[in-house]
Design a protein around this motif. Sequence first.
Motif, short mmCIF file in Angstrom:
data_model
loop_
_atom_site.label_atom_id
_atom_site.label_comp_id
_atom_site.label_asym_id
_atom_site.label_seq_id
_atom_site.Cartn_x
_atom_site.Cartn_y
_atom_site.Cartn_z
N HIS A 60 -89.89 -42.79 -19.60
CA HIS A 60 -91.46 -42.81 -19.47
C HIS A 60 -92.32 -42.65 -19.17
O HIS A 60 -93.04 -41.58 -19.57
N THR A 185 -96.77 -43.33 -27.56
CA THR A 185 -95.95 -42.64 -26.81
C THR A 185 -96.72 -42.30 -24.31
O THR A 185 -95.57 -43.31 -24.23
N ALA A 298 -98.43 -43.79 -20.43
CA ALA A 298 -97.09 -44.00 -19.87
C ALA A 298 -96.73 -45.13 -18.65
O ALA A 298 -95.55 -46.14 -18.94
N SER A 301 -96.62 -48.56 -21.27
CA SER A 301 -95.61 -48.34 -21.88
C SER A 301 -94.23 -48.93 -20.78
O SER A 301 -92.97 -49.54 -21.03
N LEU A 302 -93.93 -48.08 -19.48
CA LEU A 302 -93.06 -48.88 -18.94
C LEU A 302 -93.35 -50.19 -18.56
O LEU A 302 -92.11 -50.74 -17.83
#
Length: 370
Positions: A60, A185, A298, A301-302
């Motif tokens: 990530h 992403t 990031a 996302s994580l």
Amino acid sequence: MSSHIPLPKEKHSQTKLYVTLSSLTSKKREDKRCIETHPFNYRCTFLTNAPLEKQKVLEHIGGYYRVKLKPSDLISPDFINGYVKPDTIIALSLESRIDTGDVIAIDGQGTLILSLCKDTYEELGIVGSKAQFPLDDGSRHIVRIDLNAGIMDPSKKYYQRIKWRFDEVLDREMDFLLGRFDRETGMSLNFDMPGVTQCNPVIEEHVLRNIWVPEVNELFDETTKHPSDVWNERVSEVFEWIGVAASGTDGAQRLLSAKTTLAMAAATSDICTYSVDEPRSSQTLYATSVSGLISARAILSLLESTVAESEKTSSNVVLCVWGHEDAPISWAANEHSYLVSGENLYAQIHQPHANQCLTFQACGPWDAFS
């Protein structure tokens, strides 16, 4: 459900702390907005009941770069068309502090931000606005240039004037931290320019065994704009606990240990009156920290991946993120400066099984977010 609650000023005369209660099923998602609108992040820590896989973290949150560039390189057609327009570019100059020199940055949305001292601004001759900080009128100015705008075409007179002034005044190379990230992403992308040094994020893992963890369920029950003094005090204590636990150090283990007796505390050379008030419970938590230049996408996302895993065990997830002290902006492009701390950090407690989140946002007195 959401409620943006500023704590009383007398509680935080220097750092300002704001608390937001939000539902994870709400369309507004203030917790998500807090992450997405905070571009300059240098460290994030997750506190979880199970360890995060190091490889998963690296998938990530990837690398970033250190590079010497002239400011004019940031407005070249190759840079704008090759990196700024298709990707998320975060850049921050390193040679000067935000309160003493010139700082240049790109905010991830394609805006080039120049935070300039008076002499540089007047010599540059590009129209900007007076900085809100410091409070001395006209001692500092902010210039914002939209690199995605049509007028940044080399055939346009506006671009030609900008390029001319950059070449005349901002003509020496500067050290930059630079990240190129995928827009969707947040994953790190390769950056191919001469003189680039790739930097890998630093990951630290700590186990906090049998520590006191404050109970937070009652904090989510507050829905008024003017919560009680008891609630204010409790939420401040929880935020302080997050700061201690997120450090993941041996000192944090000693301070928070549920097994430390008064006799054991007296036997150490440390003098500290910190304690975790009731209600509390003894737990073992895993602190996973990542340092570098980290994209907001990031982090989100994580976090979403970690929250999804914790939902299986009905356990909370705590996130703490520190922003760069010398970044020219904090949240939502609000001007940021230093004064005595330069703080711009946030923390979140996610309760995925209850679809709710408690968000803390802390910033120094010289921050327009507040």
